[in-house]
Design an enzyme around this catalytic site. Structure first.
Site, PDB file in Angstrom:
ATOM      1  CG  ASP A 413      81.474  88.709  13.639  1.00  0.00           C
ATOM      2  OD1 ASP A 413      82.049  89.794  13.438  1.00  0.00           O
ATOM      3  OD2 ASP A 413      80.318  88.470  13.242  1.00  0.00           O
ATOM      4  CE  LYS A 414      79.977  95.243  16.815  1.00  0.00           C
ATOM      5  NZ  LYS A 414      78.496  95.344  16.916  1.00  0.00           N
ATOM      6  CB  THR A 415      77.500  92.337  13.905  1.00  0.00           C
ATOM      7  OG1 THR A 415      78.179  93.553  14.164  1.00  0.00           O
ATOM      8  CG2 THR A 415      76.051  92.605  13.564  1.00  0.00           C
ATOM      9  CD  GLU A 503      72.038 107.842  11.652  1.00  0.00           C
ATOM     10  OE1 GLU A 503      71.552 107.308  10.639  1.00  0.00           O
ATOM     11  OE2 GLU A 503      72.679 108.901  11.622  1.00  0.00           O
ATOM     12  CE  LYS A 568      72.952 110.974  14.925  1.00  0.00           C
ATOM     13  NZ  LYS A 568      71.770 110.127  14.776  1.00  0.00           N
ATOM     14  CB  THR A 679      83.840  93.611  14.751  1.00  0.00           C
ATOM     15  OG1 THR A 679      82.649  94.091  14.140  1.00  0.00           O
ATOM     16  CG2 THR A 679      84.527  94.763  15.470  1.00  0.00           C
ATOM     17  N   GLY A 680      84.113  94.065  11.631  1.00  0.00           N
ATOM     18  CA  GLY A 680      84.167  95.082  10.591  1.00  0.00           C
ATOM     19  C   GLY A 680      83.460  96.350  11.000  1.00  0.00           C
ATOM     20  CG  ASN A 810      81.704  88.883   8.052  1.00  0.00           C
ATOM     21  OD1 ASN A 810      80.732  88.151   8.192  1.00  0.00           O
ATOM     22  ND2 ASN A 810      82.075  89.713   8.994  1.00  0.00           N
ATOM     23  CG  ASP A 811      82.553  86.082  10.954  1.00  0.00           C
ATOM     24  OD1 ASP A 811      83.286  87.070  11.118  1.00  0.00           O
ATOM     25  OD2 ASP A 811      81.336  86.096  11.204  1.00  0.00           O
TER      26      ASP A 811
END
Length: 1123
Positions: A413-415, A503, A568, A679-680, A810-811
């Site tokens: 996973d990433k996050t 942001e 942007k 990843t999502g 989620n994983d």
């Protein structure tokens, strides 16, 4: 029936409407619809109980027994035990039944305890309180008692107990903010909207007065899709309002920055989208265990062959009547009348029991103990302890320890796994001039802003653009004294929240540069500039971000009446739309930051006249009111509006990686593993992280298989283009490829289609592309899609060993699907850690877990398995040979005590200790040289050639022991008093040589010696000698007969017996000693030649350098002489 209905049915059932699901009707507050509106049919829905456990109290014993006896070894020993009970065999049933009972009991207790923990976790979730509105009052219920149609009150920072439709919130605009970290890995805030007709209902009485029904699709696992409608029953006709995914709050998500909400339950329990994305938990088996089962089948065939040969030879031997019934063993009348087939079958079973020790049940006991005790080395490892969390690595199942040394694919996973999900503003570039922020070492105090030049018009516009072009919300906190402060009143206590952490980082960066975003109030955005003056801008339109456009815009009106469009987005989305500005300088800076792994955005603007603004309004309103193709018309409108831009500058934001994440991924690559990121998150965000974590390198050629590309070309064409690209460069070119694929395209690749005959090959083409890519990024993945990716790779023709690692709920599906699942004890709850096989505090700990612990576990258990089969071939093959010298009478060569204790006491403890602490290579070397992991890949130490070598070695040792003892004592079978040796003395001599040989063999293979090794190895030999002296030196009252009385002492009293023992041990160990000497000689030769090559290379380099100096000197002299 009208024609429209007929057309719908034909398209649905004949043509095959994609993803069609039946609908359900939900009655809000369990209220029946008014009479005459529609028929009231109360559907049955499951309760809100979540179940992740495997067993119940009633099915534990039969289900667990079934699973355990699916193991070939357990089933085999059960059959042997039953045979020993039924017929008269040479050995006691206890020798097979007791070890089998021990193995089954220990395994059942372990698995039962693990499932009890899952029950405990389920109960804590199912019994947590929820607030339900009933009859105008709020009632507390247990979560498991929640029903579809109940109206739920959820307060800030509480998780949603089931899938809900938002009815109203404490915010005036009917919105609420939610984090879905446990679902899709994104910890940023997302905005959801209440139904327009009910958003003003803020009390229990008002909510209870709602009379409505919801029609929606049946539950499905797609997190991003929901279709439904709500019907309100007023005085007149029912009023229908559409419902979409923006109204749906999913179980597991958390309410943020909203005081409370009211929502109605539509999916409960195991029908929630989170539960549907859970993979069912199945028992995992390691590659080593599969090899053990294969070897077991081979040895079972050998066993059956031995039994058949001995049975046939027995009846050949007894064909002579004088041998059939010797005077000392005449058969009874019943035995004479028994049919020869029955007698032969009984003898066959008796031989099977006699030789069954070739497959010892103690090996499985030892393996279980090795796995269980070995798992503590992970938990005791101080290098895998995280002081920040105060957590150590955890082992939830010890069955897969050795699989950590066989991993070929890592799915991460990433996050929260690779990153800390903590964005930080690094710099901005305005008109080619760079602004950056310096921090002190503490990173919190004395922030210093460095400017390259004084502010100008474009710089001011740039800062204002970043303060205005976003969807950030301001959340205020109260100080200790309870007074709420605004962001511009003294010391700031407010913070920013947004659906995008980028942001927030940009707005916070502008605050450090002197422009502070204050709030959005009454459609006006407020900014505090450098002069501490508050500027107000009216927010007129927001052109929201989407992954296709890869940009967002806002249209604002300043207090002076000027209209601006601020935009942007990604550089590829902004540069083509720019007509002026310092494009070259800014583009160069963007490319520089991208190489550094920073996330970059470009900022541009366009001044608007009143007439232009009116045209923009007409375009947007026309697109928003469209009933069909609304998204397409909006995209076309955005495309027309966002043009003729003036480039202002670019920003660089760092998504801070976890400590040593990049080093860990680099080490995994060197170890031969392929790393995939699932990843999502958005593609741009994920790609930037991949560059920062060194998954993608500077020279990596990125291949995209995304929705944007498949809209331009057909999926078939895109796949074949990518396939040609990677295959074209296989020969000659060393191009490094990286693949990016999104969830929607993956669904298209995996979806079976009957319309396109080529679609069946899509999976294979996709896999072929992936095989030729060094790294793969899968973005916008639903949890179940992550599991599908892992399953796809598992089922490919190479059948690689996979590992999945993640930190959120989620994983979980991915973790359960992979061969090895690892959970990270992160900020997104403990669902992943609880459902994983192993849990670690940080991603960096994966390096040591695989490269060190995994390497050791595999080496140790491989040696254990091969050694056990070897020593049992040595043990039982002499028994087979002995039958040729005892008339195939099923006479044991060894005493019953030796048969029982050989695997339990005499030889099991040394190999168990070896398999726990052996270190054939130093731990530091394994960490420094990840390529050593490749040496044990693909189950290299349990391949058939090595297995055959160990088996032949066992046969050689058995032949040396048996025939050596036989020939040495052919004419010298006398003691000092002239007494002859008997068959038990012969068997004891062979057994003594056997025990010493297999123990010395293990000592020769040991590289890492400690006092424990010495104590156990030499102690086990001493124990054998002492036991034999006591067993044969004392008359035991509980024995009916004592055939071993004084046998061991008599053997030791003979000088030839001592000489034979020494000679036979030396002859048996000769191949091992020769192999060890040759191996060391080869290693020394390699080191010598390596050093010689290095020395020659250095000498050549020195010679070249001296020659070059001589030439230069001669050239200089010639110039001087010429002058």
């Amino acid at each position: 029936m009208d024609f429209s209905t007929l057309r719908t049915l034909i398209s649905r059932y004949c043509v095959g409407e994609e993803n069609w699901v039946d609908s359900r009707t939900v009655y809000i507050g369990q209220k029946e619809p008014p009479p005459g509106t529609e028929a009231f049919i109360q559907q049955r829905f499951p309760d809100n109980r979540i179940t992740s456990s495997k067993y119940t109290f009633w099915n534990f014993i039969p289900k667990n027994m079934f699973e355990q006896f699916r193991r070939v070894a357990n089933f085999y020993f059960l059959i042997i035990f039953l045979v020993q009970l039924i017929i008269d065999t040479p050995t006691s049933p206890i020798t097979s039944g007791l070890p089998l009972f021990f193995v089954i009991t220990v395994t059942a207790i372990k698995q039962g305890y693990e499932d009890w923990l899952r029950h405990k976790a389920d109960n804590s979730v199912n019994q947590c309180p929820v607030h339900v509105v009933q009859h105008g009052k709020v009632v507390r219920k247990q979560s498991r008692k929640l029903r579809v149609g109940d109206v739920v009150l959820v307060k800030e920072d509480e998780s949603f107990p089931c899938d809900l439709i938002l009815l109203s919130s404490s915010r005036d605009d009917g919105t609420c903010f939610v984090t879905t970290a446990s679902l899709d890995g994104e910890s940023s805030h997302k905005t959801y909207y209440a139904v327009q007709d009910t958003k003003a209902y803020n009390t229990e009485q008002e909510i209870d007065s709602i009379h409505a029904t919801i029609e929606c699709e049946q539950p499905q696992p797609d997190l991003y899709k929901f279709v439904g409608r709500i019907n309100f029953y007023m005085d007149s006709e029912p009023v229908a309002r559409p419902l979409g995914s923006e109204n749906l709050l999913l179980r597991g998500a958390t309410l943020k920055n909203t005081e409370f909400i009211y929502a109605v339950a539509i999916y409960t329990g195991m029908e929630t989208k989170m539960a549907l994305n859970y993979q069912s938990k199945s028992q995992k088996r390691s590659a080593v265990e599969k090899s053990m089962n294969a070897y077991l089948v081979v040895y079972l065939c050998i066993l059956i062959s031995k039994a058949i040969v001995n049975t046939v030879m027995k009846y050949v031997w007894q064909a002579d009547p004088n041998r059939d019934e010797p005077w000392y063993n005449e058969r009874t009348e019943t035995e004479r009348q028994r049919h020869i087939v029955i007698r032969a079958f009984t003898d066959f079973l008796a031989f099977m029991v006699l030789f069954n020790y070739i497959i010892p049940v103690s090996m499985y006991v030892t393996v279980e103990m090795q796995k269980f005790l070995g798992s503590y080395f992970i938990m005791w490892d101080d290098e895998m302890f995280d002081e920040e969390l105060g957590e150590r690595a955890m082992v939830n199942t010890s069955d897969l320890n050795e699989e950590l040394g066989q991993v070929e694919y890592v799915f991460t996973d990433k996050t929260g796994t690779l990153t800390e999900n903590n964005m930080e503003f690094i710099e901005c570039c305005v008109d080619g001039h760079v602004y950056w922020i310096l921090l002190t070492l503490s990173r919190t105090d004395h922030e210093l802003t460095v400017f390259c030049r004084p502010p100008q018009e474009h710089e001011e516009l740039f800062f204002r653009a970043l303060c205005l072009c976003h969807t950030v919300q301001v959340k205020e906190e109260e100080t200790v004294d309870g007074i709420k402060h605004g962001i511009h009143q003294g010391k700031s206590t407010s913070f920013y929240i947004s659906s995008s952490p980028d942001e927030v980082a940009l707005v916070e960066g502008m605050k450090r540069l002197g422009f502070t975003y204050l709030r959005l109030k009454d459609s006006h955005m407020e900014i505090l500039n450098r002069e501490d003056e508050i500027e107000r801008f009216e927010l007129l339109e927001v052109l929201t971000f989407d992954s296709v456009r890869r940009r967002m815009s806002v249209i604002v009106r300043s207090s002076k009446g000027r209209l601006y469009l601020f935009c942007k987005g990604a550089d590829s989305a902004i540069f083509p739309r720019v007509i002026s500005g310092k494009v070259d300088q800014i583009k160069a800076r963007v490319e520089h930051n991208a190489v550094e792994g920073l996330r970059t955005l470009c900022v541009a603007y366009r001044p608007l006249s009143q007439e232009q603004y009116q045209e923009v309004c007409q375009l947007l309103n026309g697109a928003k009111l469209a009933l069909q193709d609304r998204d397409k018309r909006l995209a076309e409108a955005y495309d027309l509006i966002e043009k003729d831009l003036i480039l202002l500058g670019a920003t660089a934001v760092e998504d801070r990686l976890q400590e040593k994440a990049a080093d860990t991924i680099e080490s995994l690559h060197k170890a031969g593993m392929k790393v995939w990121v699932l990843t999502g998150d958005k593609m741009e965000t994920a790609a930037a992280t991949c560059y920062a974590s060194k998954l993608f390198h500077r020279n990596t050629q990125i291949l995209e298989l995304t929705t944007k590309r498949t809209e331009e070309q057909s999926l078939h064409d895109v796949l074949f283009d990518l396939s040609r690209t990677v295959l074209r460069h296989l020969s000659g070119d060393c191009t490094d490829y990286g693949l990016i694929i999104d969830g929607a395209t993956l669904s298209a690749v995996l979806r079976p289609s009957h319309e396109d005959s080529n679609s069946g090959n899509y999976k294979e083409i996709f896999l072929e592309i992936c095989r030729n890519c060094s790294a793969v990024l899968c973005c916008r993945m639903a949890p179940l899609q992550k599991a599908q990716i892992v399953k796809l790779i598992k089922a490919s023709k190479e059948h690689p060993i996979t590992l999945a690692i993640g930190d959120g709920a989620n994983d979980v599906s991915m973790i359960l699907e992979a061969h090895v699942g690892i959970g990270i004890m992160g900020k997104e709850g403990r669902q992943a850690a609880r459902n994983s096989d192993y849990a670690i505090p940080k991603f960096k700990h994966l390096k040591k877990m695989l490269l060190v612990h995994g390497h050791y576990y595999y080496i140790r258990i491989s040696e254990l398995v091969q050694y056990f089969f070897y020593k049992n071939v040595c043990f039982i093959f002499p028994q087979f040979l002995y039958q040729f010298f005892c008339g195939f009478s099923q006479q044991p060569l060894y005493d019953t005590a030796y048969l029982t204790l050989y695997n339990i006491s005499f030889t099991s403890l040394p190999i168990l200790l070896y398999s726990l602490i052996e270190q054939h290579i130093n731990m530091d070397i394994l960490k420094k040289d990840p390529s050593l992991y490749r040496d044990i890949a693909k189950n290299s130490l349990l391949r058939w050639p090595i297995f055959i070598y160990w088996t032949l070695l066992g046969v050689y040792d058995a032949i040396v022991m048996f025939f050596g003892a036989y020939f040495l004592f052919d004419n010298t079978t006398f003691t000092s008093n002239g007494q002859m040796f008997g068959n038990w003395t012969f068997g004891t001599l062979v057994f003594t040589v056997l025990v010493f040989t297999v123990t010395f063999k293990l000592a020769l293979d040991t590289h890492y010696w400690t006092w424990i090794n010495h104590f156990v190895i030499w102690g086990s030999l001493i124990f054998f000698v002492v036991f034999s002296l006591l067993w044969g030196g004392i008359i035991w009252p509980f024995l009916n007969y004592q055939r071993m009385y004084y046998v061991f002492m008599q053997m030791l009293s003979s000088g030839p017996a001592w000489l034979s023992i020494i000679l036979l041990i030396a002859a048996s160990l000769l191949p091992d000693v020769v192999k060890k000497v040759i191996w060391r000689a080869l290693v020394l030769c390699r080191i010598f030649f390596t050093n010689t090559t290095i020395s020659i290379s250095i000498s050549i380099s020195i010679q070249k350098y001296l020659i070059m100096l001589y030439i230069r000197h001669s050239h200089l002299e010639s110039k001087i002489s010429g002058r």
